[in-house]
Design an enzyme around this catalytic site. Structure first.
Site, PDB file in Angstrom:
ATOM      1  N   ASN A 123      36.476 -35.922  48.094  1.00 33.34           N
ATOM      2  CA  ASN A 123      37.777 -36.046  48.150  1.00 33.34           C
ATOM      3  C   ASN A 123      38.787 -35.865  46.809  1.00 33.34           C
ATOM      4  O   ASN A 123      39.906 -35.722  47.046  1.00 33.34           O
ATOM      5  CB  ASN A 123      38.082 -37.769  48.704  1.00 33.34           C
ATOM      6  CG  ASN A 123      37.560 -38.069  50.044  1.00 33.34           C
ATOM      7  OD1 ASN A 123      37.733 -36.981  50.604  1.00 33.34           O
ATOM      8  ND2 ASN A 123      37.450 -39.192  50.397  1.00 33.34           N
ATOM      9  N   THR A 173      20.702  -3.900  55.841  1.00 31.79           N
ATOM     10  CA  THR A 173      21.469  -4.809  56.884  1.00 31.79           C
ATOM     11  C   THR A 173      21.354  -3.792  58.104  1.00 31.79           C
ATOM     12  O   THR A 173      22.000  -2.818  57.632  1.00 31.79           O
ATOM     13  CB  THR A 173      22.380  -5.316  56.289  1.00 31.79           C
ATOM     14  OG1 THR A 173      22.172  -6.068  55.197  1.00 31.79           O
ATOM     15  CG2 THR A 173      23.020  -6.325  57.443  1.00 31.79           C
ATOM     16  N   LYS A 175      23.089  -2.160  61.030  1.00 30.82           N
ATOM     17  CA  LYS A 175      24.400  -1.791  61.505  1.00 30.82           C
ATOM     18  C   LYS A 175      24.590  -1.061  62.693  1.00 30.82           C
ATOM     19  O   LYS A 175      23.594  -0.254  62.938  1.00 30.82           O
ATOM     20  CB  LYS A 175      25.176  -1.132  60.361  1.00 30.82           C
ATOM     21  CG  LYS A 175      25.239  -1.811  59.041  1.00 30.82           C
ATOM     22  CD  LYS A 175      25.921  -3.043  58.890  1.00 30.82           C
ATOM     23  CE  LYS A 175      26.017  -3.553  57.464  1.00 30.82           C
ATOM     24  NZ  LYS A 175      26.873  -4.915  57.260  1.00 30.82           N
ATOM     25  N   LYS A 177      26.570  -4.318  63.067  1.00 29.91           N
ATOM     26  CA  LYS A 177      26.178  -5.885  62.628  1.00 29.91           C
ATOM     27  C   LYS A 177      26.390  -6.546  64.260  1.00 29.91           C
ATOM     28  O   LYS A 177      25.454  -7.286  64.257  1.00 29.91           O
ATOM     29  CB  LYS A 177      26.998  -6.711  61.943  1.00 29.91           C
ATOM     30  CG  LYS A 177      28.620  -6.608  62.169  1.00 29.91           C
ATOM     31  CD  LYS A 177      29.354  -7.727  61.234  1.00 29.91           C
ATOM     32  CE  LYS A 177      29.439  -7.007  59.656  1.00 29.91           C
ATOM     33  NZ  LYS A 177      30.217  -7.780  58.963  1.00 29.91           N
ATOM     34  N   LYS A 201      17.261  -6.447  57.535  1.00 28.26           N
ATOM     35  CA  LYS A 201      18.031  -7.773  57.799  1.00 28.26           C
ATOM     36  C   LYS A 201      18.808  -8.019  58.893  1.00 28.26           C
ATOM     37  O   LYS A 201      19.634  -7.147  59.112  1.00 28.26           O
ATOM     38  CB  LYS A 201      18.903  -8.031  56.398  1.00 28.26           C
ATOM     39  CG  LYS A 201      19.685  -9.227  56.455  1.00 28.26           C
ATOM     40  CD  LYS A 201      20.431  -9.197  55.135  1.00 28.26           C
ATOM     41  CE  LYS A 201      21.692 -10.242  55.040  1.00 28.26           C
ATOM     42  NZ  LYS A 201      22.687 -10.157  56.161  1.00 28.26           N
ATOM     43  N   ASP A 203      22.283  -9.112  60.140  1.00 32.91           N
ATOM     44  CA  ASP A 203      23.535  -9.425  59.685  1.00 32.91           C
ATOM     45  C   ASP A 203      23.889 -11.108  59.972  1.00 32.91           C
ATOM     46  O   ASP A 203      23.232 -11.586  60.927  1.00 32.91           O
ATOM     47  CB  ASP A 203      24.610  -8.725  60.248  1.00 32.91           C
ATOM     48  CG  ASP A 203      26.030  -8.704  59.488  1.00 32.91           C
ATOM     49  OD1 ASP A 203      26.550  -9.493  59.497  1.00 32.91           O
ATOM     50  OD2 ASP A 203      26.178  -7.874  58.617  1.00 32.91           O
ATOM     51  N   GLU A 204      24.316 -11.776  58.928  1.00 31.31           N
ATOM     52  CA  GLU A 204      24.729 -13.201  59.103  1.00 31.31           C
ATOM     53  C   GLU A 204      25.537 -13.415  60.275  1.00 31.31           C
ATOM     54  O   GLU A 204      25.441 -14.645  60.833  1.00 31.31           O
ATOM     55  CB  GLU A 204      25.497 -13.558  57.711  1.00 31.31           C
ATOM     56  CG  GLU A 204      26.877 -12.892  57.695  1.00 31.31           C
ATOM     57  CD  GLU A 204      26.998 -11.478  56.842  1.00 31.31           C
ATOM     58  OE1 GLU A 204      28.159 -11.322  56.474  1.00 31.31           O
ATOM     59  OE2 GLU A 204      25.953 -10.936  56.688  1.00 31.31           O
ATOM     60  N   HIS A 294      21.637 -15.964  52.968  1.00 31.65           N
ATOM     61  CA  HIS A 294      22.941 -15.373  52.987  1.00 31.65           C
ATOM     62  C   HIS A 294      23.999 -16.502  52.681  1.00 31.65           C
ATOM     63  O   HIS A 294      23.949 -17.838  52.877  1.00 31.65           O
ATOM     64  CB  HIS A 294      23.341 -14.939  54.506  1.00 31.65           C
ATOM     65  CG  HIS A 294      24.310 -13.713  54.209  1.00 31.65           C
ATOM     66  ND1 HIS A 294      25.604 -14.191  54.243  1.00 31.65           N
ATOM     67  CD2 HIS A 294      24.310 -12.371  53.868  1.00 31.65           C
ATOM     68  CE1 HIS A 294      26.323 -13.042  53.912  1.00 31.65           C
ATOM     69  NE2 HIS A 294      25.742 -11.873  53.777  1.00 31.65           N
ATOM     70  N   SER A 379      24.012  -6.332  47.321  1.00 31.29           N
ATOM     71  CA  SER A 379      24.383  -5.545  48.425  1.00 31.29           C
ATOM     72  C   SER A 379      25.842  -5.655  48.716  1.00 31.29           C
ATOM     73  O   SER A 379      26.645  -6.116  47.920  1.00 31.29           O
ATOM     74  CB  SER A 379      23.906  -6.363  49.995  1.00 31.29           C
ATOM     75  OG  SER A 379      24.483  -7.723  49.853  1.00 31.29           O
TER      76      SER A 379
END
EC number: 4.1.1.39
Length: 475
Positions: A123, A173, A175, A177, A201, A203-204, A294, A379
């Site tokens: 806070n 990664t 693609k 994605k 990988k 993608d996230e 990630h 990356s």
């Protein structure tokens, strides 16, 4: 006056509001080896003295509240309160100060990043007396470090598991994605691994969407891994993203990955949360899985210079919570990363003992004792022409991840992977021969491209690509 009120008065309780600095600003305090130390960049509201602002941060992130309360007399504030013990102006900034705060270790639950952050970055960041507040660094004492498992395996154990030594690891990664079917996704994974990459990988953004459910993706990626391993004789991996809407679903995905026999899973540690991440890290150590992390959402927290939290703090928190890899800026490429600052938190991820060095943004000496190290991942907008700089700057203990720099190759995924592997091997060999990659890097790549048509094609495609913007993350 009631007898109860008289008792409180006679005991010395005095209601009302008093300045924080009377209790929480203690410039004479000598910090203890067991204290958690924090460096805050404080921007007070006009008219608020820096000492009061620093004391307010210490109070609101530990035992204080806005008014005196009679229950203060039921505990020992001297034992439990945070203390602002030093304030210094920020060079070049008119109304910003670094406030150093010491927290007693008893304020925090053992082994819980969640609890630590709830207090230190809770806070207090919405406090009205402050125009802005940024946590620049934390010193985690050895006594607290030892309550954490940390990374499931660490750098050396990962190299032993993969049987890969003496060079950075290569990744990619997949693609686009979003939108690929599971079978086409698995095909892209296979081609990249067959071409010479160590990892591919998720993608996230890829979790379990209608176009590709997680179980189908896991199965096709496992098939791709085993096929590529059989053809190349190398151990391969794909970061299977276990991030999910609930911890139960996350663990279900991790268990299935283990049953498939794959070497590594992945988690988005900020969007998924530290409790989920620590749970997954413990499972990964117990079951022999590597854990790729990630950092999606980090720029919301760390990009503004005067408010939020610096990534070096998030990096330390990840090392405590647990992860074997984490994305950590490139210095080159399309994503944010100023060189000396980036190298500072790279050392905080990899090394056992890191000295205070303000020129690299490191405010405190940090001793990780036996906590394993984390491999930093590079990356974002990198390609073969960046390989010499990446190899020279980050050394062997890193993962170089080329997404578009692999899949954007004019001949396809496998040739893109070949180009990156050839470029990496050429740079490592040149470095081992004593050549200066910072000066001779382009020459090394050109020489290698003469006997690798895949690399030559990649060099031609990306010869003019640059991302030239001023870094926001400066000292």
């Amino acid at each position: 006056m009631s007898p109860q009120t008289e008792t409180k008065a006679s005991a010395g309780f005095k209601a009302g509001v008093k300045d924080y600095k009377l209790t929480y600003y203690t410039p004479e305090y000598e910090t203890k080896d067991t204290d958690i130390l924090a460096a805050f960049r404080v921007t007070p509201q006009p008219g608020v003295p820096p000492e009061e602002a620093g004391a307010a941060v210490a109070a609101e992130s530990s035992t204080g509240t806005w008014t005196t309360v009679w229950t203060d007399g039921l505990t020992s504030l001297d034992r439990y309160k945070g203390r602002c013990y030093h304030i210094e102006p920020v060079a070049g900034e008119e109304s910003q100060f670094i406030a150093y705060v010491a927290y007693p270790l008893d304020l925090f639950e053992e082994g819980s990043v969640t609890n630590m952050f709830t207090s230190i970055v809770g806070n207090v960041f919405g406090f009205k007396a402050l125009x802005a507040l940024r946590l620049e660094d934390l010193r985690i004492p050895v006594a607290y470090v030892k309550t954490f498992q940390g990374p499931p395996h660490g750098i050396q154990v990962e190299r032993d598991k993969l049987n890969k030594y003496g060079r950075p690891l290569l990744g990619c990664t997949i693609k686009p994605k979003l939108g690929l079917s599971a079978k086409n996704y698995g095909r892209a994974v296979y081609e990249c691994l067959r071409g010479g990459l160590d990892f591919t990988k998720d993608d996230e953004n890829v979790n379990s969407q209608p176009f590709m459910r997680w179980r189908d993706r896991f199965l096709f990626c496992a098939e791709a891994i085993y096929k590529a391993q059989a053809e190349t004789g190398e151990i391969k991996g794909h970061y299977l993203n276990a991030t999910a809407g609930t911890c139960e679903d996350m663990m279900k995905r991790a268990v299935f990955a283990r049953e498939l026999g794959v070497p590594i899973v992945m988690h988005d540690y900020l969007t998924g949360g530290f409790t989920a991440n620590t749970t997954l890290a413990h499972y990964c150590r117990d079951n022999g899985l590597l854990l790729h992390i990630h950092r999606a959402m980090h720029a919301v927290i760390d990009r503004q210079k005067n408010h939020g939290m610096h990534f070096r703090v998030l990096a330390k928190a990840l090392r405590m919570s647990g992860g074997d890899h984490i994305h950590a800026g490139t210095v080159v490429g399309k994503l944010e990363g100023e060189r000396e600052i980036t190298l500072g938190f790279v050392d905080l991820l990899r090394d056992d003992f890191i000295e205070k060095d303000r020129s690299r943004g490191i405010y405190f000496t940090q001793d990780w004792v036996s906590l394993p190290g984390v491999l930093p991942v590079r990356s974002g907008g990198i390609h073969v022409w960046h390989m010499p700089a990446l190899t020279e700057i980050f050394g062997d203990d890193s993962v170089l991840q080329f997404g578009g720099g692999t899949l954007g190759h004019p001949w396809g995924n496998a040739p893109g992977a070949v180009a990156n592997r050839v470029a990496l091997e050429a740079c490592v060999q040149a470095r081992n021969e004593g050549r200066d990659l910072a000066r001779e890097g382009n020459e090394v790549i050109r020489x290698a491209s003469k006997w690798s048509p895949e690399l030559a094609a990649a060099c031609e495609v990306w010869k003019e690509i640059k991302f030239e913007f001023e870094a926001m993350d400066t000292l």
